[in-house]
Enzyme design. Sequence first.
Site, PDB file in Angstrom:
ATOM      1  N   GLU A  75     -15.510  -2.792   0.391  1.00 32.77           N
ATOM      2  CA  GLU A  75     -14.055  -1.899   1.249  1.00 32.77           C
ATOM      3  C   GLU A  75     -14.542  -0.320   0.925  1.00 32.77           C
ATOM      4  O   GLU A  75     -13.437   0.717   1.576  1.00 32.77           O
ATOM      5  CB  GLU A  75     -12.846  -2.596   1.353  1.00 32.77           C
ATOM      6  CG  GLU A  75     -12.670  -3.848   2.112  1.00 32.77           C
ATOM      7  CD  GLU A  75     -12.949  -3.974   3.416  1.00 32.77           C
ATOM      8  OE1 GLU A  75     -13.521  -2.536   3.755  1.00 32.77           O
ATOM      9  OE2 GLU A  75     -12.572  -5.196   3.842  1.00 32.77           O
ATOM     10  N   HIS A  94      -5.406  -1.099  -1.350  1.00 32.65           N
ATOM     11  CA  HIS A  94      -5.796  -2.312   0.070  1.00 32.65           C
ATOM     12  C   HIS A  94      -5.513  -3.917  -0.260  1.00 32.65           C
ATOM     13  O   HIS A  94      -5.935  -4.131  -1.393  1.00 32.65           O
ATOM     14  CB  HIS A  94      -7.357  -2.766   0.421  1.00 32.65           C
ATOM     15  CG  HIS A  94      -8.020  -3.811   1.785  1.00 32.65           C
ATOM     16  ND1 HIS A  94      -6.782  -3.798   2.837  1.00 32.65           N
ATOM     17  CD2 HIS A  94      -8.286  -4.441   1.569  1.00 32.65           C
ATOM     18  CE1 HIS A  94      -7.352  -4.835   3.163  1.00 32.65           C
ATOM     19  NE2 HIS A  94      -8.626  -5.089   2.486  1.00 32.65           N
ATOM     20  N   HIS A  96      -4.673  -8.465   1.266  1.00 34.13           N
ATOM     21  CA  HIS A  96      -4.111  -9.109   2.470  1.00 34.13           C
ATOM     22  C   HIS A  96      -2.517 -10.044   1.910  1.00 34.13           C
ATOM     23  O   HIS A  96      -2.726 -11.189   2.400  1.00 34.13           O
ATOM     24  CB  HIS A  96      -5.487 -10.304   2.127  1.00 34.13           C
ATOM     25  CG  HIS A  96      -6.497  -9.967   2.691  1.00 34.13           C
ATOM     26  ND1 HIS A  96      -7.829 -10.569   2.259  1.00 34.13           N
ATOM     27  CD2 HIS A  96      -6.769  -8.570   2.518  1.00 34.13           C
ATOM     28  CE1 HIS A  96      -7.776  -9.451   2.716  1.00 34.13           C
ATOM     29  NE2 HIS A  96      -8.213  -8.797   2.702  1.00 34.13           N
ATOM     30  N   TYR A 115      15.778   0.930   8.314  1.00 32.59           N
ATOM     31  CA  TYR A 115      15.328   2.895   8.377  1.00 32.59           C
ATOM     32  C   TYR A 115      14.133   2.814   7.142  1.00 32.59           C
ATOM     33  O   TYR A 115      13.934   3.831   7.050  1.00 32.59           O
ATOM     34  CB  TYR A 115      16.804   3.281   7.704  1.00 32.59           C
ATOM     35  CG  TYR A 115      16.350   3.534   6.307  1.00 32.59           C
ATOM     36  CD1 TYR A 115      16.913   3.824   5.168  1.00 32.59           C
ATOM     37  CD2 TYR A 115      18.464   2.474   6.163  1.00 32.59           C
ATOM     38  CE1 TYR A 115      16.717   3.985   3.580  1.00 32.59           C
ATOM     39  CE2 TYR A 115      18.024   2.024   4.523  1.00 32.59           C
ATOM     40  CZ  TYR A 115      17.840   2.590   3.268  1.00 32.59           C
ATOM     41  OH  TYR A 115      18.039   2.344   2.572  1.00 32.59           O
ATOM     42  N   HIS A 157      -6.422  -8.883   8.918  1.00 29.99           N
ATOM     43  CA  HIS A 157      -7.461  -8.757   8.098  1.00 29.99           C
ATOM     44  C   HIS A 157      -6.217  -8.136   6.876  1.00 29.99           C
ATOM     45  O   HIS A 157      -6.084  -9.450   5.824  1.00 29.99           O
ATOM     46  CB  HIS A 157      -8.250  -7.429   7.903  1.00 29.99           C
ATOM     47  CG  HIS A 157      -9.119  -6.547   7.130  1.00 29.99           C
ATOM     48  ND1 HIS A 157      -9.888  -6.600   6.970  1.00 29.99           N
ATOM     49  CD2 HIS A 157      -8.782  -6.870   5.556  1.00 29.99           C
ATOM     50  CE1 HIS A 157     -10.521  -5.574   5.818  1.00 29.99           C
ATOM     51  NE2 HIS A 157      -9.339  -6.763   4.929  1.00 29.99           N
ATOM     52  N   TYR A 210      15.423  13.539  -1.561  1.00 28.55           N
ATOM     53  CA  TYR A 210      15.726  12.027  -1.958  1.00 28.55           C
ATOM     54  C   TYR A 210      15.473  11.618  -3.704  1.00 28.55           C
ATOM     55  O   TYR A 210      14.677  12.637  -3.954  1.00 28.55           O
ATOM     56  CB  TYR A 210      15.186  10.936  -1.879  1.00 28.55           C
ATOM     57  CG  TYR A 210      15.936   9.041  -2.421  1.00 28.55           C
ATOM     58  CD1 TYR A 210      17.311   9.076  -2.354  1.00 28.55           C
ATOM     59  CD2 TYR A 210      15.049   8.349  -3.430  1.00 28.55           C
ATOM     60  CE1 TYR A 210      18.431   7.717  -3.474  1.00 28.55           C
ATOM     61  CE2 TYR A 210      15.584   7.512  -3.893  1.00 28.55           C
ATOM     62  CZ  TYR A 210      17.174   7.340  -3.414  1.00 28.55           C
ATOM     63  OH  TYR A 210      17.740   5.901  -4.038  1.00 28.55           O
TER      64      TYR A 210
HETATM   65  P1  13P Z   1     -14.259  -6.592  -2.860  1.00 32.59           P
HETATM   66  O1  13P Z   1     -13.786  -7.898  -3.471  1.00 32.59           O
HETATM   67  O2  13P Z   1     -15.382  -6.397  -2.102  1.00 32.59           O
HETATM   68  O3  13P Z   1     -12.781  -5.872  -3.204  1.00 32.59           O
HETATM   69  O4  13P Z   1     -13.248  -7.626  -1.350  1.00 32.59           O
HETATM   70  C1  13P Z   1     -12.740  -8.096  -0.557  1.00 32.59           C
HETATM   71  C2  13P Z   1     -11.916  -7.710   0.371  1.00 32.59           C
HETATM   72  O5  13P Z   1     -10.504  -7.458   0.469  1.00 32.59           O
HETATM   73  C3  13P Z   1     -12.765  -7.437   2.087  1.00 32.59           C
HETATM   74  O6  13P Z   1     -11.477  -6.741   2.301  1.00 32.59           O
END
Ligand code: 13P
Length: 215
Positions: A75, A94, A96, A115, A157, A210
Amino acid sequence: MTADELAKRQAIIDACRRMNALGINQGTSGNISVRHGDGLLITPTSLPYDTMTPDQIVFMAMDGSHPPGQKPSSEWRFHLDILKARADVNAVVHAHPTYCTILAIMGMEIPPVHYMIAAAGGDSIRCAPYATFGTVELSAHAVRALDGRLACLLDHHGMIALGQTLDKAMWLAVEVETLARQYHGCLQIGKPPLLSSAEIERVRQRMAGYGLSEG
Ligand code: 13P
């Protein structure tokens, strides 16, 4: 390698391990980047966080180039494009997380049910349209969904959270998963009432001060 760079590399690994320990990510499906000098430091692709070492973190220049022997996260494209587009941000997380991903699979954004949504910069957390992982299309969708915001969902995703620092981006990633979980819970009961955009803007301005004033 300077002490500062080594510390940044270790902080990325620590944050990856924390993501999994907190339950907001599974295996190596997440990735993290931090701005560094005239480029960024980013997690390598598909290496387990438990055994990841600082030298395995990849330095990428702003043209996407990196040492030939290393493989950055699949990514890397959206990490690079986000850091290019957003001078206000120095870290990209990033992951999941389950509840964010449930909503994203359904193509739903998170509306102002609480909020705390203001912490992500506005009155919703948008859901970027689907595109295959690692593509220029996904990156363009993500940059657009993050316009003026610090977090977004990615259809079918996961989630992206941004911060001025890695600690702030990590804090927001956890907060966004909490909001997703709260919204998901509300939806089990019915259609949740929402806060107004004006109220979220008031909260946003209050949050900006804050901890800085007695107010
Ligand atoms: P990587 O191991 O290549 O960082 O990716 C996994 C991933 O999150 C694909 O969306």
